[in-house]
Design a protein around this motif. Structure first.
Motif, PDB file in Angstrom:
ATOM      1  N   LEU A 213      -0.078  -4.440 -16.249  1.00  0.00           N
ATOM      2  CA  LEU A 213      -0.704  -5.641 -16.784  1.00  0.00           C
ATOM      3  C   LEU A 213      -1.803  -5.286 -17.773  1.00  0.00           C
ATOM      4  CD1 LEU A 213      -1.064  -7.716 -13.498  1.00  0.00           C
ATOM      5  CD2 LEU A 213       0.841  -7.715 -15.120  1.00  0.00           C
ATOM      6  N   GLU A 214      -2.190  -6.239 -18.587  1.00  0.00           N
ATOM      7  CA  GLU A 214      -3.320  -6.044 -19.497  1.00  0.00           C
ATOM      8  C   GLU A 214      -4.579  -5.761 -18.686  1.00  0.00           C
ATOM      9  OE1 GLU A 214      -5.580  -8.422 -23.148  1.00  0.00           O
ATOM     10  OE2 GLU A 214      -3.865  -9.328 -22.110  1.00  0.00           O
ATOM     11  N   ASN A 215      -5.354  -4.783 -19.103  1.00  0.00           N
ATOM     12  CA  ASN A 215      -6.542  -4.345 -18.357  1.00  0.00           C
ATOM     13  C   ASN A 215      -6.173  -3.874 -16.958  1.00  0.00           C
ATOM     14  OD1 ASN A 215      -8.287  -5.062 -20.525  1.00  0.00           O
ATOM     15  ND2 ASN A 215      -8.278  -7.192 -19.818  1.00  0.00           N
ATOM     16  N   GLY A 216      -4.987  -3.254 -16.846  1.00  0.00           N
ATOM     17  CA  GLY A 216      -4.493  -2.831 -15.542  1.00  0.00           C
ATOM     18  C   GLY A 216      -5.403  -1.859 -14.825  1.00  0.00           C
ATOM     19  N   GLY A 217      -6.067  -0.988 -15.579  1.00  0.00           N
ATOM     20  CA  GLY A 217      -6.970  -0.037 -14.947  1.00  0.00           C
ATOM     21  C   GLY A 217      -8.107  -0.722 -14.213  1.00  0.00           C
ATOM     22  N   GLU A 218      -8.651  -1.770 -14.812  1.00  0.00           N
ATOM     23  CA  GLU A 218      -9.729  -2.532 -14.173  1.00  0.00           C
ATOM     24  C   GLU A 218      -9.196  -3.375 -13.021  1.00  0.00           C
ATOM     25  OE1 GLU A 218     -13.007  -2.231 -14.802  1.00  0.00           O
ATOM     26  OE2 GLU A 218     -12.323  -0.572 -16.056  1.00  0.00           O
ATOM     27  N   LEU A 219      -7.996  -3.933 -13.208  1.00  0.00           N
ATOM     28  CA  LEU A 219      -7.420  -4.768 -12.149  1.00  0.00           C
ATOM     29  C   LEU A 219      -7.181  -3.965 -10.877  1.00  0.00           C
ATOM     30  CD1 LEU A 219      -4.809  -6.908 -14.142  1.00  0.00           C
ATOM     31  CD2 LEU A 219      -6.928  -7.716 -13.096  1.00  0.00           C
ATOM     32  N   GLN A 220      -6.864  -2.680 -11.011  1.00  0.00           N
ATOM     33  CA  GLN A 220      -6.624  -1.850  -9.838  1.00  0.00           C
ATOM     34  C   GLN A 220      -7.845  -1.720  -8.940  1.00  0.00           C
ATOM     35  OE1 GLN A 220      -4.832   1.779 -11.741  1.00  0.00           O
ATOM     36  NE2 GLN A 220      -3.361   1.551 -10.082  1.00  0.00           N
ATOM     37  N   LYS A 221      -9.040  -1.944  -9.514  1.00  0.00           N
ATOM     38  CA  LYS A 221     -10.278  -1.802  -8.742  1.00  0.00           C
ATOM     39  C   LYS A 221     -10.641  -3.074  -7.971  1.00  0.00           C
ATOM     40  CE  LYS A 221     -12.067   1.219 -12.410  1.00  0.00           C
ATOM     41  NZ  LYS A 221     -13.139   1.370 -13.442  1.00  0.00           N
ATOM     42  N   ILE A 222      -9.928  -4.162  -8.230  1.00  0.00           N
ATOM     43  CA  ILE A 222     -10.312  -5.449  -7.645  1.00  0.00           C
ATOM     44  C   ILE A 222      -9.854  -5.616  -6.192  1.00  0.00           C
ATOM     45  CG2 ILE A 222     -10.004  -7.958  -7.836  1.00  0.00           C
ATOM     46  CD1 ILE A 222     -10.058  -7.654 -10.850  1.00  0.00           C
ATOM     47  N   PRO A 223      -8.598  -5.320  -5.838  1.00  0.00           N
ATOM     48  CA  PRO A 223      -8.171  -5.514  -4.443  1.00  0.00           C
ATOM     49  C   PRO A 223      -8.827  -4.498  -3.512  1.00  0.00           C
ATOM     50  CG  PRO A 223      -6.280  -5.383  -5.942  1.00  0.00           C
ATOM     51  CD  PRO A 223      -7.468  -4.889  -6.691  1.00  0.00           C
ATOM     52  N   VAL A 224      -9.185  -4.951  -2.318  1.00  0.00           N
ATOM     53  CA  VAL A 224      -9.829  -4.088  -1.326  1.00  0.00           C
ATOM     54  C   VAL A 224      -9.202  -4.376   0.038  1.00  0.00           C
ATOM     55  CG1 VAL A 224     -11.983  -3.449  -0.198  1.00  0.00           C
ATOM     56  CG2 VAL A 224     -11.999  -4.129  -2.606  1.00  0.00           C
ATOM     57  N   LEU A 225      -8.697  -3.351   0.681  1.00  0.00           N
ATOM     58  CA  LEU A 225      -8.141  -3.488   2.036  1.00  0.00           C
ATOM     59  C   LEU A 225      -9.079  -2.811   3.015  1.00  0.00           C
ATOM     60  CD1 LEU A 225      -5.807  -4.242   3.996  1.00  0.00           C
ATOM     61  CD2 LEU A 225      -4.835  -1.984   3.509  1.00  0.00           C
ATOM     62  N   GLU A 226      -9.565  -3.548   4.003  1.00  0.00           N
ATOM     63  CA  GLU A 226     -10.489  -3.014   4.993  1.00  0.00           C
ATOM     64  C   GLU A 226     -10.084  -3.472   6.388  1.00  0.00           C
ATOM     65  OE1 GLU A 226     -12.701  -0.849   4.447  1.00  0.00           O
ATOM     66  OE2 GLU A 226     -13.073  -0.946   2.284  1.00  0.00           O
ATOM     67  N   GLY A 227     -10.604  -2.764   7.381  1.00  0.00           N
ATOM     68  CA  GLY A 227     -10.398  -3.173   8.769  1.00  0.00           C
ATOM     69  C   GLY A 227      -9.813  -2.077   9.620  1.00  0.00           C
ATOM     70  N   PRO A 228     -10.109  -2.095  10.920  1.00  0.00           N
ATOM     71  CA  PRO A 228      -9.598  -1.063  11.835  1.00  0.00           C
ATOM     72  C   PRO A 228      -8.088  -1.100  11.995  1.00  0.00           C
ATOM     73  CG  PRO A 228     -10.645  -2.853  13.050  1.00  0.00           C
ATOM     74  CD  PRO A 228     -10.949  -3.086  11.609  1.00  0.00           C
ATOM     75  N   GLY A 229      -7.467  -2.205  11.617  1.00  0.00           N
ATOM     76  CA  GLY A 229      -6.017  -2.314  11.782  1.00  0.00           C
ATOM     77  C   GLY A 229      -5.222  -1.967  10.549  1.00  0.00           C
ATOM     78  N   LYS A 230      -5.853  -1.382   9.531  1.00  0.00           N
ATOM     79  CA  LYS A 230      -5.127  -1.135   8.284  1.00  0.00           C
ATOM     80  C   LYS A 230      -4.118   0.002   8.384  1.00  0.00           C
ATOM     81  CE  LYS A 230      -8.757   1.761   6.189  1.00  0.00           C
ATOM     82  NZ  LYS A 230      -9.712   1.849   5.043  1.00  0.00           N
ATOM     83  N   ASP A 231      -4.186   0.801   9.446  1.00  0.00           N
ATOM     84  CA  ASP A 231      -3.211   1.872   9.624  1.00  0.00           C
ATOM     85  C   ASP A 231      -2.066   1.470  10.557  1.00  0.00           C
ATOM     86  OD1 ASP A 231      -4.496   3.751   7.951  1.00  0.00           O
ATOM     87  OD2 ASP A 231      -5.957   4.149   9.534  1.00  0.00           O
ATOM     88  N   VAL A 232      -1.963   0.162  10.806  1.00  0.00           N
ATOM     89  CA  VAL A 232      -0.902  -0.367  11.671  1.00  0.00           C
ATOM     90  C   VAL A 232       0.317  -0.725  10.832  1.00  0.00           C
ATOM     91  CG1 VAL A 232      -0.275  -2.341  13.135  1.00  0.00           C
ATOM     92  CG2 VAL A 232      -2.488  -1.206  13.433  1.00  0.00           C
ATOM     93  N   LYS A 233       1.496  -0.550  11.400  1.00  0.00           N
ATOM     94  CA  LYS A 233       2.737  -0.974  10.752  1.00  0.00           C
ATOM     95  C   LYS A 233       3.087  -2.404  11.166  1.00  0.00           C
ATOM     96  CE  LYS A 233       4.907   3.617  10.501  1.00  0.00           C
ATOM     97  NZ  LYS A 233       6.127   4.407  10.837  1.00  0.00           N
ATOM     98  N   ILE A 234       3.581  -3.194  10.211  1.00  0.00           N
ATOM     99  CA  ILE A 234       4.087  -4.519  10.549  1.00  0.00           C
ATOM    100  C   ILE A 234       5.476  -4.388  11.164  1.00  0.00           C
ATOM    101  CG2 ILE A 234       4.749  -6.781   9.653  1.00  0.00           C
ATOM    102  CD1 ILE A 234       1.783  -6.361   9.582  1.00  0.00           C
ATOM    103  N   LEU A 235       6.296  -3.511  10.593  1.00  0.00           N
ATOM    104  CA  LEU A 235       7.625  -3.209  11.123  1.00  0.00           C
ATOM    105  C   LEU A 235       7.678  -1.723  11.484  1.00  0.00           C
ATOM    106  CD1 LEU A 235       9.948  -5.127   8.621  1.00  0.00           C
ATOM    107  CD2 LEU A 235       9.190  -5.865  10.879  1.00  0.00           C
TER     108      LEU A 235
END
Length: 431
Positions: A213-235
């Motif tokens: 996407l346009e300004n893709g390098g900056e857009l990559q910095k916007i999403p943030v995933l946090e939490g103790p459950g982030k290493d869990v699998k959904i499936l």
């Protein structure tokens, strides 16, 4: 492959897309339909349920059906809630601009902007959203916030408030983000979960997609995933399939992009104010609502947006017919729209039998329907107008025309765009 909600091979996502009409900083209501269309194309074994309407009351009831992920797309912010009228304000405001109630003693808290059934704002505290998510017998493993700046604000951010209340993992945004970027991230993210990746692995796998996407390098910095459950699998293992969404009963409804403003008044003005008027009339039981105004003024888009927003109210379906698409639109052509329900054999019936069958369908509460007749100024079949007047109370009709109808109904005049609204759209449109 996951085909429906009963499949045990995929994961379940509750999608909440909220665009309150009276929230001034969300002029483009079409984003919600674009998100739904984008999610439908996701290559992941997911069943996506759209919360319709996106109300605070409906959320805790639906969450009991056990969803692995809650995906909220809408407005979230740290703000002050008026103790009198419930309106949201920035933490700097001292008085409510709607009812003049004082806000000095109110504490700034995180809120999510849900909707009432009439489409207007109903705010839900972030802590209450977390409590609802965690109250289900099988709590969700992730809350995906397509809400601008939902990860911004330190401990007071929406993301951290949810985590503090026990939500295992939250994917938020630390800046404003366009819908296109959200969809670009969501597609490979959900696809990664379908391969058996953990939340963190799927997130890292999806981030490079933003580079396109346009300004893709900056857009990559916007999403943030946090939490103790982030290493869990959904499936636990890879499952092939594609996303499925519960089908809406919309027959013939045109594609549209609704952009407008809500200008408070009695009645409200601006394009979103007119939309609110039409929705209020239909929800108050008016059987025939008529949008009138000159050619090219936007009546068709208004009708399409009202019909789609209220589709949940009409389990029998929304049936659209436009005189601009047919040489002669009359009663028979209107009735033929119901071949979507009764099958092609409906068209072979005599007109009286066809009308009686459709009226019986409209009379049933479980199949109450909305009929939309667009560009009606060229229709001369009096039988059609008599039919619309005879629609059972459980159903309704919405008509657009340049002139007043030869029958009754509540008229809503569609004028030229308000100067204040037009000026604001000129500023926001290039973004």
């Amino acid at each position: 492959m996951l085909q429906d909600a009963s499949s045990s091979q995929g994961f379940r996502v509750l999608v909440i897309v909220s665009r309150p009409l009276d929230l001034p900083d969300l002029p483009n209501l079409a984003d919600q339909w674009a998100l739904q269309g984008g999610l439908r194309r996701v290559q992941a074994p997911a069943f996506l349920k759209m919360l319709r309407p996106p109300t605070v009351e409906g959320f805790p009831t639906e969450i009991l059906n056990s969803y692995d992920i809650v995906h909220f797309d809408g407005h979230g912010a740290l703000g002050l809630r008026c103790p009198n009228c419930g309106a949201l304000h920035s933490p700097q405001e001292k008085k409510c601009g709607l009812c003049d109630a004082l806000l000095e003693e109110e504490e700034a808290k995180g809120y999510f902007a849900f909707e009432r059934e009439d489409g207007k704002l109903d705010a839900l505290l972030a802590v209450e959203l977390a409590e609802i998510v965690m109250s289900a017998g099988n709590p969700s493993k992730l809350v995906f916030l397509s809400a601008c700046e939902s990860a911004k604000g330190g401990e007071a951010s929406l993301q951290n408030v949810l985590l503090a209340k026990g939500v295992p993992a939250v994917l938020g945004m630390n800046e404003s983000v366009p819908l296109k970027a959200t969809m670009t991230l969501a597609g490979p993210f959900y696809a990664g979960l379908g391969t058996g990746m953990t939340l963190a692995q799927a997130f890292q796998n999806a981030l490079p997609a933003l580079k396109r996407l346009e300004n893709g390098g900056e857009l990559q910095k916007i999403p943030v995933l946090e939490g103790p459950g982030k290493d869990v699998k959904i499936l636990p293992i890879k499952v092939t399939g594609r996303a499925s969404i519960e089908a809406e009963r919309l027959f013939g409804l045109p594609e549209h992009e609704f952009v407008g403003d809500y200008i408070r008044g009695d009645p409200p003005c601006g394009r979103k104010g007119l939309l609110s008027q039409a929705m209020d009339a239909l929800q108050c039981g008016v059987k025939l609502v008529v949008l009138t105004g000159q050619r090219g003024i936007g009546k068709t888009v208004l009708a399409a947006e009202a019909a789609r927003r209220l589709a949940w109210r009409y389990p029998g379906g929304v049936f659209w017919r436009s005189a601009a698409d047919m040489e002669r639109l009359g009663l028979e052509e209107m009735l033929n729209a119901f071949d979507n329900v009764f099958g092609p054999q409906l068209r072979t019936l005599p007109l009286d039998a066809k009308r009686d069958q459709v009226l019986g369908y409209l009379r049933n509460y479980d199949t109450s329907s909305l009929l939309v007749v667009d560009n009606a100024e060229s229709i001369h079949d009096q039988n059609l107008w008599r039919f619309l007047e005879s629609i059972p109370q459980t159903s309704a009709a919405l008509v657009t025309t340049r002139e007043c109808l030869p029958c009754g109904g509540q008229e809503i005049r569609v004028p030229e765009m308000e100067p204040k609204e037009a000026g604001r759209l000129l500023i926001t449109e290039p973004e």
